[in-house]
Motif scaffolding. Structure first.
Motif, PDB file in Angstrom:
ATOM      1  N   ILE A 288      -6.003  -8.821   9.260  1.00  0.00           N
ATOM      2  CA  ILE A 288      -7.020  -8.212  10.126  1.00  0.00           C
ATOM      3  C   ILE A 288      -8.387  -8.221   9.427  1.00  0.00           C
ATOM      4  CG2 ILE A 288      -6.583  -5.810   9.403  1.00  0.00           C
ATOM      5  CD1 ILE A 288      -7.542  -6.950  12.968  1.00  0.00           C
ATOM      6  N   VAL A 289      -8.387  -8.390   8.107  1.00  0.00           N
ATOM      7  CA  VAL A 289      -9.631  -8.488   7.348  1.00  0.00           C
ATOM      8  C   VAL A 289      -9.965  -9.955   7.055  1.00  0.00           C
ATOM      9  CG1 VAL A 289     -10.649  -8.041   5.072  1.00  0.00           C
ATOM     10  CG2 VAL A 289      -9.488  -6.196   6.305  1.00  0.00           C
ATOM     11  N   LEU A 290      -8.957 -10.717   6.633  1.00  0.00           N
ATOM     12  CA  LEU A 290      -9.199 -12.071   6.140  1.00  0.00           C
ATOM     13  C   LEU A 290      -9.109 -13.144   7.220  1.00  0.00           C
ATOM     14  CD1 LEU A 290      -6.930 -11.665   2.995  1.00  0.00           C
ATOM     15  CD2 LEU A 290      -9.424 -11.741   2.964  1.00  0.00           C
ATOM     16  N   GLY A 291      -8.743 -12.759   8.443  1.00  0.00           N
ATOM     17  CA  GLY A 291      -8.419 -13.783   9.436  1.00  0.00           C
ATOM     18  C   GLY A 291      -7.016 -14.242   9.103  1.00  0.00           C
ATOM     19  N   ALA A 292      -6.759 -15.528   9.140  1.00  0.00           N
ATOM     20  CA  ALA A 292      -5.429 -15.971   8.753  1.00  0.00           C
ATOM     21  C   ALA A 292      -5.358 -16.016   7.242  1.00  0.00           C
ATOM     22  CB  ALA A 292      -5.142 -17.335   9.339  1.00  0.00           C
ATOM     23  N   ALA A 293      -4.451 -15.230   6.671  1.00  0.00           N
ATOM     24  CA  ALA A 293      -4.346 -15.204   5.224  1.00  0.00           C
ATOM     25  C   ALA A 293      -2.960 -15.681   4.815  1.00  0.00           C
ATOM     26  CB  ALA A 293      -4.604 -13.793   4.724  1.00  0.00           C
ATOM     27  N   THR A 294      -2.523 -15.231   3.675  1.00  0.00           N
ATOM     28  CA  THR A 294      -1.175 -15.533   3.217  1.00  0.00           C
ATOM     29  C   THR A 294      -0.526 -14.210   2.830  1.00  0.00           C
ATOM     30  OG1 THR A 294      -1.970 -15.789   0.965  1.00  0.00           O
ATOM     31  CG2 THR A 294      -1.779 -17.797   2.271  1.00  0.00           C
ATOM     32  N   VAL A 295       0.771 -14.282   2.613  1.00  0.00           N
ATOM     33  CA  VAL A 295       1.510 -13.091   2.240  1.00  0.00           C
ATOM     34  C   VAL A 295       0.937 -12.510   0.950  1.00  0.00           C
ATOM     35  CG1 VAL A 295       3.769 -12.276   1.482  1.00  0.00           C
ATOM     36  CG2 VAL A 295       3.595 -13.876   3.406  1.00  0.00           C
ATOM     37  N   ILE A 296       0.714 -13.368  -0.030  1.00  0.00           N
ATOM     38  CA  ILE A 296       0.264 -12.863  -1.330  1.00  0.00           C
ATOM     39  C   ILE A 296      -1.158 -12.294  -1.250  1.00  0.00           C
ATOM     40  CG2 ILE A 296      -0.518 -15.124  -2.204  1.00  0.00           C
ATOM     41  CD1 ILE A 296       1.240 -12.518  -4.348  1.00  0.00           C
ATOM     42  N   LEU A 297      -2.003 -12.874  -0.414  1.00  0.00           N
ATOM     43  CA  LEU A 297      -3.354 -12.319  -0.271  1.00  0.00           C
ATOM     44  C   LEU A 297      -3.308 -10.950   0.388  1.00  0.00           C
ATOM     45  CD1 LEU A 297      -5.514 -15.405   0.743  1.00  0.00           C
ATOM     46  CD2 LEU A 297      -5.757 -14.023  -1.319  1.00  0.00           C
ATOM     47  N   ALA A 298      -2.465 -10.821   1.411  1.00  0.00           N
ATOM     48  CA  ALA A 298      -2.311  -9.526   2.075  1.00  0.00           C
ATOM     49  C   ALA A 298      -1.784  -8.495   1.084  1.00  0.00           C
ATOM     50  CB  ALA A 298      -1.363  -9.645   3.266  1.00  0.00           C
ATOM     51  N   MET A 299      -0.807  -8.936   0.282  1.00  0.00           N
ATOM     52  CA  MET A 299      -0.241  -8.056  -0.722  1.00  0.00           C
ATOM     53  C   MET A 299      -1.291  -7.633  -1.738  1.00  0.00           C
ATOM     54  SD  MET A 299       3.027  -9.028  -2.838  1.00  0.00           S
ATOM     55  CE  MET A 299       2.170  -8.497  -4.287  1.00  0.00           C
ATOM     56  N   GLY A 300      -2.085  -8.597  -2.179  1.00  0.00           N
ATOM     57  CA  GLY A 300      -3.134  -8.324  -3.162  1.00  0.00           C
ATOM     58  C   GLY A 300      -4.110  -7.294  -2.623  1.00  0.00           C
ATOM     59  N   GLN A 301      -4.484  -7.446  -1.345  1.00  0.00           N
ATOM     60  CA  GLN A 301      -5.414  -6.479  -0.768  1.00  0.00           C
ATOM     61  C   GLN A 301      -4.773  -5.099  -0.647  1.00  0.00           C
ATOM     62  OE1 GLN A 301      -7.372  -8.157   2.759  1.00  0.00           O
ATOM     63  NE2 GLN A 301      -9.101  -8.429   1.373  1.00  0.00           N
ATOM     64  N   GLY A 302      -3.486  -5.100  -0.333  1.00  0.00           N
ATOM     65  CA  GLY A 302      -2.772  -3.823  -0.268  1.00  0.00           C
ATOM     66  C   GLY A 302      -2.867  -3.086  -1.600  1.00  0.00           C
ATOM     67  N   ARG A 303      -2.688  -3.854  -2.678  1.00  0.00           N
ATOM     68  CA  ARG A 303      -2.784  -3.273  -4.024  1.00  0.00           C
ATOM     69  C   ARG A 303      -4.162  -2.670  -4.282  1.00  0.00           C
ATOM     70  NH1 ARG A 303       1.215  -4.723  -8.538  1.00  0.00           N
ATOM     71  NH2 ARG A 303       2.235  -2.846  -7.775  1.00  0.00           N
ATOM     72  N   ILE A 304      -5.190  -3.458  -3.957  1.00  0.00           N
ATOM     73  CA  ILE A 304      -6.565  -2.999  -4.184  1.00  0.00           C
ATOM     74  C   ILE A 304      -6.837  -1.751  -3.360  1.00  0.00           C
ATOM     75  CG2 ILE A 304      -9.007  -3.606  -3.844  1.00  0.00           C
ATOM     76  CD1 ILE A 304      -8.136  -6.552  -4.341  1.00  0.00           C
ATOM     77  N   ALA A 305      -6.435  -1.796  -2.091  1.00  0.00           N
ATOM     78  CA  ALA A 305      -6.670  -0.649  -1.212  1.00  0.00           C
ATOM     79  C   ALA A 305      -5.936   0.581  -1.727  1.00  0.00           C
ATOM     80  CB  ALA A 305      -6.218  -0.980   0.210  1.00  0.00           C
ATOM     81  N   ALA A 306      -4.691   0.389  -2.172  1.00  0.00           N
ATOM     82  CA  ALA A 306      -3.915   1.533  -2.651  1.00  0.00           C
ATOM     83  C   ALA A 306      -4.589   2.170  -3.862  1.00  0.00           C
ATOM     84  CB  ALA A 306      -2.495   1.095  -2.995  1.00  0.00           C
ATOM     85  N   ALA A 307      -5.074   1.321  -4.783  1.00  0.00           N
ATOM     86  CA  ALA A 307      -5.748   1.860  -5.961  1.00  0.00           C
ATOM     87  C   ALA A 307      -6.978   2.654  -5.535  1.00  0.00           C
ATOM     88  CB  ALA A 307      -6.148   0.724  -6.900  1.00  0.00           C
TER      89      ALA A 307
ATOM     90  N   THR B 155       0.835  -1.201   0.000  1.00  0.00           N
ATOM     91  CA  THR B 155       0.000   0.000   0.000  1.00  0.00           C
ATOM     92  C   THR B 155       0.868   1.250   0.000  1.00  0.00           C
ATOM     93  OG1 THR B 155      -1.553  -1.226   1.366  1.00  0.00           O
ATOM     94  CG2 THR B 155      -1.942   1.125   1.143  1.00  0.00           C
ATOM     95  N   ALA B 156       1.912   1.221   0.818  1.00  0.00           N
ATOM     96  CA  ALA B 156       2.798   2.382   0.902  1.00  0.00           C
ATOM     97  C   ALA B 156       3.455   2.643  -0.447  1.00  0.00           C
ATOM     98  CB  ALA B 156       3.853   2.153   1.981  1.00  0.00           C
ATOM     99  N   ALA B 157       3.962   1.588  -1.086  1.00  0.00           N
ATOM    100  CA  ALA B 157       4.638   1.765  -2.374  1.00  0.00           C
ATOM    101  C   ALA B 157       3.681   2.325  -3.417  1.00  0.00           C
ATOM    102  CB  ALA B 157       5.207   0.432  -2.846  1.00  0.00           C
ATOM    103  N   ASP B 158       2.483   1.734  -3.515  1.00  0.00           N
ATOM    104  CA  ASP B 158       1.556   2.146  -4.569  1.00  0.00           C
ATOM    105  C   ASP B 158       0.969   3.539  -4.345  1.00  0.00           C
ATOM    106  OD1 ASP B 158       2.056  -0.176  -5.850  1.00  0.00           O
ATOM    107  OD2 ASP B 158       0.051  -1.053  -5.650  1.00  0.00           O
ATOM    108  N   THR B 159       0.758   3.933  -3.095  1.00  0.00           N
ATOM    109  CA  THR B 159       0.212   5.278  -2.876  1.00  0.00           C
ATOM    110  C   THR B 159       1.315   6.319  -3.019  1.00  0.00           C
ATOM    111  OG1 THR B 159       0.437   4.930  -0.486  1.00  0.00           O
ATOM    112  CG2 THR B 159      -1.758   4.650  -1.414  1.00  0.00           C
ATOM    113  N   ARG B 160       2.545   5.934  -2.644  1.00  0.00           N
ATOM    114  CA  ARG B 160       3.662   6.866  -2.810  1.00  0.00           C
ATOM    115  C   ARG B 160       3.920   7.113  -4.289  1.00  0.00           C
ATOM    116  NH1 ARG B 160       5.737  11.250  -2.107  1.00  0.00           N
ATOM    117  NH2 ARG B 160       7.948  11.437  -2.596  1.00  0.00           N
ATOM    118  N   ARG B 161       3.830   6.048  -5.090  1.00  0.00           N
ATOM    119  CA  ARG B 161       4.029   6.199  -6.534  1.00  0.00           C
ATOM    120  C   ARG B 161       3.092   7.234  -7.120  1.00  0.00           C
ATOM    121  NH1 ARG B 161       5.491   0.645  -9.661  1.00  0.00           N
ATOM    122  NH2 ARG B 161       4.220  -0.400  -8.111  1.00  0.00           N
ATOM    123  N   ALA B 162       1.909   7.355  -6.550  1.00  0.00           N
ATOM    124  CA  ALA B 162       0.942   8.334  -7.056  1.00  0.00           C
ATOM    125  C   ALA B 162       1.242   9.737  -6.544  1.00  0.00           C
ATOM    126  CB  ALA B 162      -0.472   7.905  -6.657  1.00  0.00           C
ATOM    127  N   GLY B 163       2.330   9.879  -5.786  1.00  0.00           N
ATOM    128  CA  GLY B 163       2.743  11.223  -5.381  1.00  0.00           C
ATOM    129  C   GLY B 163       2.237  11.665  -4.014  1.00  0.00           C
TER     130      GLY B 163
END
Ligand code: FAD
Ligand code: FAD
Ligand code: SF4
Ligand code: SF4
Ligand code: FES
Lengths: 284, 490
Positions: B458-477, B177-185
């Protein structure tokens, strides 16, 4: 972001106090809460210490600690202007403060430090304060003046009779409970064994008793469960559910055993550190 | 397979047109790894990674399926057949570029994704052999190209927008999330409770599976991009979300605080000295480096002789294998179903066995037994059998009455999962949660509060790294969208 030690002082043979820069914590901290500190980043242990006082304007907090092992010893060897790498907080639930009438505030040893901000807040809320402070011997007694200033009545005991009354704190506490106007509530902070016996006294008189537990902690955010204690037979986490609990429900025996879990290793680390500070001449 | 045979095959790729049948004949390339006996006493990474030859041969096994069913198995839809084709051609730069379109942390995901239930489960090659471990080793290939990438390319950042984003928690979701929102300035700050960034990637998953330097490299990229990182900051305690937004001027917030509280079993004796949550055991070992106690590190850890680890997931495997490395003579993994139902990655199960972890399946503790000093001496277990499948589709474990028996141990590590940390809930009015305490979000990871987004455990319960990452991407967008609109209005 590291935290500068603004001032540091010795309070008794093994007790020290320091004022540390931590402006956000000074603003947010409430009585009963604590911080987790670690001195350097990579290898230092994280240890919990109570916020003994805070100055939100100046942006500083006061810590008071007893030298018992490696990390508290290392901290005792630090000087003003040196920096502590990590200070996190304020952690734990604040003490619930209200006007209860008459309250007994019982402190033992280093427990006086965490007890002080709570007593101050209770005083401010209009309570009549009866403080009992206990120490093994006169030189180990800390914060007597501070408590004297805010207490309606102050009783001091020492185990060896070198100062105040020769007694354990449980004696005057029992007498208090026997008075016509017995305290409406007691607040006890001290080594676990003393909290246990104080609770046995107040239980007999049906006086609700708050204790503050000092278990071993790692993260202090609820993540590890290392700080867990049995309250009413159920596990609770001291760092997020506490540190204060109804003393009549605490399994103190188990808590004391858990506190000793690393005793041998900790002693070894402390010995090593003492040797090291001797070599580098800190002892002189 | 000998190296000569490998070279021979590689030549073919250049000269011959390989048919699917030829490709099926190429044996799956094993990943070189540290000797099991040696690695029992070090914390270095177990799997040492493909060489270029391995990687290209493994890539040759891919059939370049038109519909690329593997992609459907990947939670972030990496264009798998394209990056694998680029590896075949030896164009590793291109392969990495393809991966990075969809995933920011290939060096991490290549190592820790449960590929056999994701991309490799749907791979045609795996289906042909009826075994996802014989599918194209997509994760290993991903890791290979990510590890080659020595010079770090710092993504370009759009001109400053003057909008402020707070990212709470520095786990995989927070990093992305930090990377993708920072990229947008935007002006982005990560707030992390610990003194170190990386979340579970640094305090949970051990060095021997995911070297900390890899995570640090990703954090360094964030810093280079201008993301601010504030450690030792517990949102909800040091400042609340409301204070961040109303007083400190943050326009949007991403909550990625992970799952938090360890679950215990609620059995007798669980608070005895010597019973640990996996979180505590692993945090002491990983984050606090307790394996170096007495050699610099100040945080102690038990030096156990006989250890029982309860559970069958990655966390249980990590605990058991950490105990091995800390010198335990016997490590038992106690799990109430069978190996088939274990949620751990197949590779971790395999490695754990190689390292001498003894599996006790169809068993579960009924109570923990201690001595007069409240120290653990044994666990009393019940035997189990499998009944009908439950909601999760796995067969339900049923205790066999009267089957009690004891296992002598001095340490018991509970690795049966986590529950949501209530701190954000207790300190954020208006935020909605489900009955398990997980934050409720819509398909854009937006919470019930305006400008507040959430993802990961915190949203998915026990997830995986890639799922957390995927959600970060969606949230950042979604945050970038939200802030663009907000800016237009002002
Ligand atoms: C919420 C909370 C607030 C606290 N506030 C204060 C405070 O204001 N001032 C203060 O001096 N101390 C306080 N403590 C205790 C303090 O955290 C410990 O003394 C400290 O962690 C010891 O670290 P060390 O490395 O110096 O010693 P260690 O090597 O860790 O321990 C040395 C010996 O002290 C004992 N010990 C270890 N941990 C504790 C503990 N948590 N409590 C009591 N004994 C322990 C053990 O038996 C051990 O053998 C607090 C603890 C908690 C949980
Ligand atoms: C031992 C172990 C092994 C695992 N193995 C695998 C594996 O092999 N493959 C896989 O895909 N997944 C694995 N997982 C699961 C995976 O690590 C998680 O699903 C993933 O890390 C969740 O990411 P997240 O973004 O939700 O944040 P997390 O990684 O959970 O990080 C959350 C961060 O937020 C911080 N935080 C919490 N509260 C606050 C607060 N109030 N204020 C500020 N900061 C806060 C925490 O300190 C932490 O750093 C494993 C997990 C564990 C514990
Ligand atoms: S990110 Fe994970 S699931 Fe997706 S392709 Fe890579 S290893 Fe497979
Ligand atoms: S499904 Fe397997 S074989 Fe087909 S394109 Fe994907 S990786 Fe290649
Ligand atoms: S110290 Fe880790 S949960 Fe309390």
């Amino acid at each position: 972001m590291s935290h500068k030690i603004v001032s540091k002082r010795k309070l008794s043979e093994n007790v020290f106090t320091a004022e540390i820069e931590a402006s956000l914590i000074a603003q947010a901290g409430k009585p009963g809460q604590f911080v987790i500190i670690s001195i350097n980043s990579e290898y230092s242990e994280r240890i919990p210490l109570t916020i003994a006082d805070a100055d939100p304007e100046k942006g500083t907090i006061r810590l008071i600690w007893q030298r018992v092992g490696k990390t508290t010893a290392e901290l005792a060897d630090m000087k003003a202007d040196e920096k502590i790498a990590n200070v996190v907080g304020p952690l734990g639930k604040p003490t619930h403060i209200e006007n209860l009438g008459t309250v007994a505030c019982v402190g033992g040893g280093i427990g006086n430090a965490p007890l002080l901000p709570i007593t101050k807040a209770l005083k401010k809320a209009g309570n009549k304060i009866i403080s009992i402070l206990g120490a093994r011997t006169k030189d180990l007694l800390i914060l007597e003046d501070e408590f004297d200033r805010i207490s309606n009545e102050l009783i001091v005991t020492t185990d060896d009779g070198s100062y105040g009354r020769k007694a354990l704190v449980t004696e005057p506490l029992k007498e208090l409970c026997q008075r016509d106007q017995k305290p409406n509530q007691a607040f006890v902070i001290s080594p676990a064994i003393m909290m246990k016996f104080c609770c046995e006294v107040t239980r007999k008189f049906n006086i609700p008793t708050q204790v503050s537990l000092n278990t071993i902690m790692v993260d202090a955010t609820g993540m590890c469960g290392g700080c867990r204690v049995e309250i009413d037979g159920k596990p609770k986490f001291v760092c997020v559910d506490g540190p204060e609990f109804d003393g009549h429900k605490v399994n103190f025996d188990l808590m004391m055993k858990r506190l000793d879990a690393y005793k041998d290793q900790e002693q070894k680390a402390y010995e090593q550190y003492k040797e090291h500070r001797c070599k580098i001449g800190l002892d002189k | 397979m000998t190296d000569e045979e490998r070279q021979e095959l590689l030549k073919k790729q250049k000269t011959d047109k390989l048919t699917p049948a030829d490709r099926y004949k190429i044996p799956p390339q094993d990943m070189p790894e540290q000797d099991p006996v040696k690695r029992r006493s070090n914390v270095n990474e177990v799997a040492t990674g493909y060489t270029e030859t391995h990687a290209r041969l493994e890539a040759m096994r891919c059939l370049q399926c038109k519909k690329a069913p593997c992609i459907k198995g990947c939670p972030v839809q990496i264009k798998i057949q394209d990056f694998v084709a680029a590896i075949c051609d030896g164009d590793f730069k291109k392969a990495l570029a393809v991966i990075k379109e969809n995933s920011l942390l290939p060096a991490v995901c290549g190592r820790v994704c449960p590929q056999e239930v994701q991309c490799q489960q749907t791979c045609t090659v795996g289906l042909k052999f009826k075994d996802p471990t014989k599918a194209v080793s997509i994760g290993r290939l991903e890791r290979f190209v990510a590890d080659l990438d020595q010079e770090e390319i710092i993504p370009t950042v759009a001109p400053e927008t003057g909008m402020k984003v707070a990212v709470i928690g520095s786990g995989p979701g927070g990093i992305v999330t930090a990377a993708d929102t920072r990229r947008a300035g935007h002006d982005v700050t990560i707030f992390e409770a610990f003194h170190k960034t990386g979340g579970v990637l640094v305090y949970g998953i051990p060095e021997f599976r995911l070297p900390k330097a890899i995570v640090q490299k990703e954090i360094d990229v964030l810093t280079e991009m201008g993301v601010k990182i504030v450690c030792n900051f517990v949102v909800g305690r040091t400042r609340t979300i409301e204070q961040l937004m109303k007083e400190d001027g943050f326009d949007a917030v991403y909550i990625g605080v992970g799952a938090g509280l360890p679950r215990f079993m609620g059995i007798e004796g669980e608070s005895l000295v010597g019973v640990f949550s996996a979180n505590e055991y692993l945090t002491r070992a990983n984050l606090m480096k307790a394996y170096d106690f007495g050699k610099g590190a100040d945080t102690p850890i038990v030096r156990s002789k006989k250890v029982a680890v309860i559970g069958g997931g990655n966390v249980a495997m990590d605990s058991a294998r950490t105990a091995v490395r800390l010198g335990a003579e016997k490590v038992y993994l106690v799990y109430r179903r069978t190996e088939k139902e274990m949620p751990a990655r197949i590779e971790e199960v395999h490695h754990a066995k190689q390292e001498g972890v003894e599996f006790h399946i169809l068993q579960s503790p009924k109570r923990v037994i201690g001595d007069q000093n409240s120290r653990v001496t044994a666990i009393e277990c019940l035997k189990y059998r499998l009944g009908e499948p439950d909601e999760s589709g796995r067969r339900r474990p049923i205790p066999i009455e009267g089957s009690e028996f004891q296992i002598d141990v001095d340490t018991c590590i509970i690795a049966i999962g986590n529950i949501a940390n209530p701190l954000i809930r207790q300190t954020t009015a208006g935020l909605e949660f489900n009955k398990w305490g997980n934050i409720l979000v819509d398909e854009n990871c937006k919470t019930s509060l305006d400008g507040v987004y959430a993802g990961g455990d915190i949203v998915l319960g026990a997830a995986t790294v890639i799922l957390a990452m995927g959600q970060g991407r969606i949230a950042a967008a979604a945050i970038n969208d939200y802030l663009a609109k907000k800016k237009q209005k002002s």
